[in-house]
Design a protein around this motif. Structure first.
Motif, PDB file in Angstrom:
ATOM      1  N   ARG A 183      33.554 -31.450 -53.352  1.00 57.12           N
ATOM      2  CA  ARG A 183      33.838 -32.694 -52.616  1.00 57.12           C
ATOM      3  C   ARG A 183      32.904 -33.834 -53.027  1.00 57.12           C
ATOM      4  O   ARG A 183      33.210 -35.001 -52.766  1.00 57.12           O
ATOM      5  N   LEU A 184      31.787 -33.515 -53.660  1.00 58.57           N
ATOM      6  CA  LEU A 184      30.891 -34.571 -54.115  1.00 58.57           C
ATOM      7  C   LEU A 184      31.537 -35.418 -55.215  1.00 58.57           C
ATOM      8  O   LEU A 184      31.174 -36.576 -55.402  1.00 58.57           O
ATOM      9  N   GLY A 185      32.465 -34.819 -55.957  1.00 59.24           N
ATOM     10  CA  GLY A 185      33.231 -35.568 -56.941  1.00 59.24           C
ATOM     11  C   GLY A 185      32.415 -36.149 -58.080  1.00 59.24           C
ATOM     12  O   GLY A 185      32.755 -37.206 -58.620  1.00 59.24           O
ATOM     13  N   ARG A 186      31.361 -35.462 -58.482  1.00 60.43           N
ATOM     14  CA  ARG A 186      30.540 -35.999 -59.565  1.00 60.43           C
ATOM     15  C   ARG A 186      31.215 -35.751 -60.917  1.00 60.43           C
ATOM     16  O   ARG A 186      31.859 -34.709 -61.118  1.00 60.43           O
ATOM     17  N   PRO A 187      31.071 -36.690 -61.849  1.00 57.76           N
ATOM     18  CA  PRO A 187      31.777 -36.553 -63.137  1.00 57.76           C
ATOM     19  C   PRO A 187      31.217 -35.417 -63.982  1.00 57.76           C
ATOM     20  O   PRO A 187      30.043 -35.042 -63.857  1.00 57.76           O
ATOM     21  N   ASP A 188      32.062 -34.883 -64.846  1.00 57.80           N
ATOM     22  CA  ASP A 188      31.665 -33.854 -65.814  1.00 57.80           C
ATOM     23  C   ASP A 188      31.018 -32.650 -65.146  1.00 57.80           C
ATOM     24  O   ASP A 188      30.015 -32.113 -65.624  1.00 57.80           O
ATOM     25  N   THR A 189      31.591 -32.243 -64.022  1.00 67.50           N
ATOM     26  CA  THR A 189      31.114 -31.057 -63.324  1.00 67.50           C
ATOM     27  C   THR A 189      32.267 -30.093 -63.088  1.00 67.50           C
ATOM     28  O   THR A 189      33.430 -30.501 -62.994  1.00 67.50           O
ATOM     29  N   SER A 190      31.943 -28.821 -63.013  1.00 64.87           N
ATOM     30  CA  SER A 190      32.915 -27.786 -62.645  1.00 64.87           C
ATOM     31  C   SER A 190      32.183 -26.750 -61.811  1.00 64.87           C
ATOM     32  O   SER A 190      30.956 -26.640 -61.888  1.00 64.87           O
ATOM     33  N   PHE A 191      32.941 -26.007 -61.023  1.00 73.60           N
ATOM     34  CA  PHE A 191      32.321 -25.051 -60.109  1.00 73.60           C
ATOM     35  C   PHE A 191      33.139 -23.769 -60.064  1.00 73.60           C
ATOM     36  O   PHE A 191      34.344 -23.778 -60.310  1.00 73.60           O
ATOM     37  N   GLU A 192      32.455 -22.694 -59.718  1.00 76.71           N
ATOM     38  CA  GLU A 192      33.085 -21.375 -59.750  1.00 76.71           C
ATOM     39  C   GLU A 192      32.488 -20.500 -58.649  1.00 76.71           C
ATOM     40  O   GLU A 192      31.262 -20.482 -58.457  1.00 76.71           O
ATOM     41  N   VAL A 193      33.356 -19.785 -57.946  1.00 75.52           N
ATOM     42  CA  VAL A 193      32.905 -18.805 -56.959  1.00 75.52           C
ATOM     43  C   VAL A 193      32.690 -17.482 -57.673  1.00 75.52           C
ATOM     44  O   VAL A 193      33.635 -16.900 -58.220  1.00 75.52           O
ATOM     45  N   ALA A 194      31.462 -17.004 -57.694  1.00 75.16           N
ATOM     46  CA  ALA A 194      31.147 -15.733 -58.355  1.00 75.16           C
ATOM     47  C   ALA A 194      29.779 -15.258 -57.884  1.00 75.16           C
ATOM     48  O   ALA A 194      28.931 -16.050 -57.460  1.00 75.16           O
ATOM     49  N   ASP A 195      29.582 -13.969 -57.969  1.00 74.36           N
ATOM     50  CA  ASP A 195      28.297 -13.349 -57.656  1.00 74.36           C
ATOM     51  C   ASP A 195      27.420 -13.444 -58.903  1.00 74.36           C
ATOM     52  O   ASP A 195      27.798 -12.941 -59.966  1.00 74.36           O
ATOM     53  N   ILE A 196      26.273 -14.095 -58.806  1.00 69.94           N
ATOM     54  CA  ILE A 196      25.445 -14.286 -60.001  1.00 69.94           C
ATOM     55  C   ILE A 196      24.944 -12.960 -60.562  1.00 69.94           C
ATOM     56  O   ILE A 196      24.576 -12.885 -61.738  1.00 69.94           O
ATOM     57  N   ARG A 197      24.950 -11.913 -59.749  1.00 69.28           N
ATOM     58  CA  ARG A 197      24.476 -10.608 -60.237  1.00 69.28           C
ATOM     59  C   ARG A 197      25.419 -10.025 -61.279  1.00 69.28           C
ATOM     60  O   ARG A 197      24.993  -9.192 -62.097  1.00 69.28           O
ATOM     61  N   THR A 198      26.671 -10.449 -61.257  1.00 75.32           N
ATOM     62  CA  THR A 198      27.652  -9.924 -62.212  1.00 75.32           C
ATOM     63  C   THR A 198      28.314 -11.033 -63.029  1.00 75.32           C
ATOM     64  O   THR A 198      29.203 -10.753 -63.832  1.00 75.32           O
ATOM     65  N   PHE A 199      27.905 -12.264 -62.830  1.00 79.05           N
ATOM     66  CA  PHE A 199      28.519 -13.396 -63.530  1.00 79.05           C
ATOM     67  C   PHE A 199      28.393 -13.238 -65.044  1.00 79.05           C
ATOM     68  O   PHE A 199      27.350 -12.853 -65.567  1.00 79.05           O
ATOM     69  N   ALA A 200      29.475 -13.531 -65.746  1.00 76.89           N
ATOM     70  CA  ALA A 200      29.480 -13.474 -67.211  1.00 76.89           C
ATOM     71  C   ALA A 200      30.246 -14.676 -67.741  1.00 76.89           C
ATOM     72  O   ALA A 200      31.167 -15.180 -67.090  1.00 76.89           O
ATOM     73  N   THR A 201      29.874 -15.146 -68.920  1.00 73.71           N
ATOM     74  CA  THR A 201      30.544 -16.287 -69.534  1.00 73.71           C
ATOM     75  C   THR A 201      30.400 -16.218 -71.046  1.00 73.71           C
ATOM     76  O   THR A 201      29.410 -15.679 -71.558  1.00 73.71           O
ATOM     77  N   GLY A 202      31.377 -16.773 -71.729  1.00 71.74           N
ATOM     78  CA  GLY A 202      31.287 -16.887 -73.181  1.00 71.74           C
ATOM     79  C   GLY A 202      30.725 -18.221 -73.608  1.00 71.74           C
ATOM     80  O   GLY A 202      30.498 -18.454 -74.803  1.00 71.74           O
ATOM     81  N   GLU A 203      30.459 -19.126 -72.638  1.00 70.00           N
ATOM     82  CA  GLU A 203      29.887 -20.436 -72.939  1.00 70.00           C
ATOM     83  C   GLU A 203      28.388 -20.311 -73.217  1.00 70.00           C
ATOM     84  O   GLU A 203      27.744 -19.336 -72.814  1.00 70.00           O
ATOM     85  N   ARG A 204      27.856 -21.323 -73.893  1.00 69.44           N
ATOM     86  CA  ARG A 204      26.415 -21.374 -74.164  1.00 69.44           C
ATOM     87  C   ARG A 204      25.864 -22.684 -73.605  1.00 69.44           C
ATOM     88  O   ARG A 204      26.473 -23.748 -73.792  1.00 69.44           O
ATOM     89  N   TYR A 205      24.730 -22.609 -72.954  1.00 71.66           N
ATOM     90  CA  TYR A 205      24.186 -23.755 -72.232  1.00 71.66           C
ATOM     91  C   TYR A 205      22.784 -24.113 -72.713  1.00 71.66           C
ATOM     92  O   TYR A 205      22.012 -23.244 -73.121  1.00 71.66           O
ATOM     93  N   ASP A 206      22.457 -25.410 -72.602  1.00 70.61           N
ATOM     94  CA  ASP A 206      21.120 -25.880 -72.961  1.00 70.61           C
ATOM     95  C   ASP A 206      20.103 -25.561 -71.863  1.00 70.61           C
ATOM     96  O   ASP A 206      18.900 -25.523 -72.124  1.00 70.61           O
TER      97      ASP A 206
END
Length: 206
Positions: free
Chosen positions: A101-124
């Motif tokens: 609801r904050l509506g900030r640009p260039d943002t995305s959000f996901e519901v997930a448990d960080i203990r099992t979260f996985a992604t193929g993306e790479r972050y700075d």
């Protein structure tokens, strides 16, 4: 109310860790209830200025950021035009709804448990802002060991600790986990206790 809730949280931490956290569905429902009732709303008004964003900029201009355990994300500074993308992850659907609801640009959000979260993306930058306390030592260590695989070539992990003295057990887990500490930046939120940002980097391959 916030002080009372903090005291109650400390009293319930042991039973919660033993009986609630292992059940992922109940754990998610517990966090949803807390956000829906506004227990964590006071955090939205707390800020370290532009930290940790300005810290990230010391190694990555216009960074891509992964924020694990982001909550509503309202207290995370995201100066317009100075980041490429921000992705927030939290186990609470209520928190993620508030973040969107904050509506900030260039943002995305996901519901997930960080203990099992996985992604193929790479972050700075991969952020753990005041979240490791809510994991067991073993869970925190396992998470820290998985995070280097989510980093870009210039990426770093940033662990924010509000009170170093009170969180000494978690600090020891961080120091002993095998992911090298690149730097440790002292921090203090208002007139609060001595805190720190611990910046970790991917281990050098043998």
């Amino acid at each position: 109310m916030n002080t009372l809730f903090a005291r109650l949280s400390r009293l319930l931490r042991g039973p919660v860790e033993r009986f609630v956290r292992p059940n992922r569905r109940i754990n998610s429902m517990m966090w949803d209830l807390q956000y829906a009732l506004g227990f964590w709303r006071y955090l939205d008004r707390l800020s370290d200025g532009e930290m940790p964003f300005t810290l990230i900029e010391t190694w990555a201009k216009r960074p891509s950021i992964l924020d694990l355990g982001c909550g509503s994300s309202a207290n995370m500074p995201l100066p317009a035009g100075r980041y490429r993308h921000y992705h927030g992850v939290d186990v609470s659907r209520s928190a993620i709804q508030q973040a969107r609801r904050l509506g900030r640009p260039d943002t995305s959000f996901e519901v997930a448990d960080i203990r099992t979260f996985a992604t193929g993306e790479r972050y700075d930058a991969v952020l753990l802002r005041e979240v490791l306390y809510y994991l067991t030592g073993e869970e925190a260590r396992d998470l820290l060991l998985r995070l280097p695989a989510m980093l870009s070539d210039r990426g770093r992990i940033v662990v924010q600790i509000y009170d170093v003295a009170q969180a000494r057990d978690i600090v020891e887990v961080i120091r002993a986990c095998g992911v090298p500490i690149d730097r440790e930046v002292p921090a203090r939120l208002g007139d609060g206790p001595r805190g720190a940002f611990l910046v970790l980097k991917a281990p050098v391959a043998a």
